[in-house]
Design a protein around this motif. Structure first.
Motif, PDB file in Angstrom:
ATOM      1  N   THR A  78      27.516 -57.772 -57.392  1.00  0.00           N
ATOM      2  CA  THR A  78      28.431 -58.587 -56.602  1.00  0.00           C
ATOM      3  C   THR A  78      29.465 -57.713 -55.916  1.00  0.00           C
ATOM      4  OG1 THR A  78      29.834 -60.561 -56.684  1.00  0.00           O
ATOM      5  CG2 THR A  78      30.060 -59.010 -58.504  1.00  0.00           C
ATOM      6  N   HIS A  79      30.035 -58.222 -54.844  1.00  0.00           N
ATOM      7  CA  HIS A  79      31.214 -57.607 -54.250  1.00  0.00           C
ATOM      8  C   HIS A  79      32.420 -58.133 -55.010  1.00  0.00           C
ATOM      9  CE1 HIS A  79      29.073 -57.220 -50.087  1.00  0.00           C
ATOM     10  NE2 HIS A  79      28.800 -56.186 -50.870  1.00  0.00           N
ATOM     11  N   ASP A  80      33.372 -57.259 -55.300  1.00  0.00           N
ATOM     12  CA  ASP A  80      34.570 -57.665 -56.020  1.00  0.00           C
ATOM     13  C   ASP A  80      35.771 -57.865 -55.103  1.00  0.00           C
ATOM     14  OD1 ASP A  80      33.322 -57.551 -58.571  1.00  0.00           O
ATOM     15  OD2 ASP A  80      33.574 -55.374 -58.578  1.00  0.00           O
ATOM     16  N   THR A  81      35.994 -56.916 -54.196  1.00  0.00           N
ATOM     17  CA  THR A  81      37.183 -56.981 -53.345  1.00  0.00           C
ATOM     18  C   THR A  81      36.890 -56.501 -51.943  1.00  0.00           C
ATOM     19  OG1 THR A  81      37.896 -54.746 -53.969  1.00  0.00           O
ATOM     20  CG2 THR A  81      38.766 -56.579 -55.287  1.00  0.00           C
ATOM     21  N   VAL A  82      37.691 -56.980 -51.021  1.00  0.00           N
ATOM     22  CA  VAL A  82      37.717 -56.469 -49.658  1.00  0.00           C
ATOM     23  C   VAL A  82      39.181 -56.241 -49.312  1.00  0.00           C
ATOM     24  CG1 VAL A  82      37.720 -58.792 -48.609  1.00  0.00           C
ATOM     25  CG2 VAL A  82      36.997 -56.823 -47.252  1.00  0.00           C
ATOM     26  N   ARG A  83      39.447 -55.119 -48.625  1.00  0.00           N
ATOM     27  CA  ARG A  83      40.823 -54.851 -48.224  1.00  0.00           C
ATOM     28  C   ARG A  83      40.831 -54.093 -46.912  1.00  0.00           C
ATOM     29  NH1 ARG A  83      43.405 -49.724 -49.940  1.00  0.00           N
ATOM     30  NH2 ARG A  83      41.715 -48.322 -50.518  1.00  0.00           N
ATOM     31  N   ALA A  84      41.928 -54.275 -46.176  1.00  0.00           N
ATOM     32  CA  ALA A  84      42.111 -53.555 -44.926  1.00  0.00           C
ATOM     33  C   ALA A  84      42.540 -52.126 -45.240  1.00  0.00           C
ATOM     34  CB  ALA A  84      43.164 -54.242 -44.069  1.00  0.00           C
ATOM     35  N   ILE A  85      41.961 -51.170 -44.529  1.00  0.00           N
ATOM     36  CA  ILE A  85      42.331 -49.759 -44.650  1.00  0.00           C
ATOM     37  C   ILE A  85      42.558 -49.228 -43.238  1.00  0.00           C
ATOM     38  CG2 ILE A  85      41.070 -49.404 -46.814  1.00  0.00           C
ATOM     39  CD1 ILE A  85      38.859 -48.014 -45.066  1.00  0.00           C
ATOM     40  N   SER A  86      43.048 -48.030 -43.120  1.00  0.00           N
ATOM     41  CA  SER A  86      43.242 -47.413 -41.817  1.00  0.00           C
ATOM     42  C   SER A  86      41.892 -47.324 -41.100  1.00  0.00           C
ATOM     43  CB  SER A  86      43.832 -46.015 -41.994  1.00  0.00           C
ATOM     44  OG  SER A  86      43.977 -45.380 -40.745  1.00  0.00           O
ATOM     45  N   GLY A  87      41.767 -47.954 -39.960  1.00  0.00           N
ATOM     46  CA  GLY A  87      40.539 -47.906 -39.177  1.00  0.00           C
ATOM     47  C   GLY A  87      39.505 -48.956 -39.518  1.00  0.00           C
ATOM     48  N   GLY A  88      39.802 -49.853 -40.455  1.00  0.00           N
ATOM     49  CA  GLY A  88      38.812 -50.882 -40.763  1.00  0.00           C
ATOM     50  C   GLY A  88      39.023 -51.541 -42.103  1.00  0.00           C
TER      51      GLY A  88
END
Length: 178
Positions: free
Chosen positions: A133-143
């Motif tokens: 499963t995917h656990d997390t998504v977060r914004a980072i520099s460039g995407g």
């Protein structure tokens, strides 16, 4: 010949499909559609064996196709899986899916609802007997960055991309599972 052409078409399109003997499955019908965050849910009922599958997508056509692809996965020896819900997430959408025998739950992210539903299905297809499963998504520099994991044995993976979909695909591909 027909199966070979289908395999070539799927390989060219970039789809990942479980390879194995296909079993005959009964027909499916769309019972209803409804809206959900990011798009639609197509409720599909199938016979021989009986299955009720919810497909998620940005359009009704995408939702119907995802439900039928889950049915195809089941017919090819995978577990019965169905979408449970969608919601907004950083940079896009999240789809939650549950599967039976063995019971597992999959969360996946995508820029669009169709992308998130496809990622959920592909996470299950890479390891039908495991919980990935995917656990997390977060914004980072460039995407964006997507992190996830699998059990039995436990592995952690992550991917980055300029879109959530690209980060999710890269995370799945970096899992080393499959």
């Amino acid at each position: 010949m027909r199966a070979t052409l289908l395999g070539v078409a799927l390989a060219v399109s970039g789809m990942v499909v479980a390879v194995g003997p296909a079993s005959a499955a009964g027909p499916c019908s769309v019972d209803s559609t409804r809206t959900t965050p990011g798009g639609y849910v197509a409720k599909v009922s199938c016979s021989s064996p009986t299955a009720f599958i919810d497909g998620y997508g940005s359009t009704t056509g995408d939702a119907n196709r995802e439900a039928l692809l889950l049915r195809q996965f089941q017919s090819n020896g995978g577990p019965l899986c169905s979408g449970d819900l969608s919601r907004t997430a950083v940079g896009g959408f999240e789809v939650k899916m549950s599967c039976a025998k063995p019971t597992s739950f999959v969360d996946a992210f995508g820029t669009t609802l169709t992308d998130a539903a496809r990622e959920a299905r592909l996470l299950k297809e890479i390891a039908p007997g495991r919980f990935c499963t995917h656990d997390t998504v977060r914004a980072i520099s460039g995407g964006y960055e997507v992190k996830g994991g699998c059990t039995k044995p436990t592995v952690w993976f992550s991917g980055v991309g300029s879109t959530v979909t690209q980060a999710a695909e890269n995370a799945r591909l970096s899992s080393g599972v499959g």
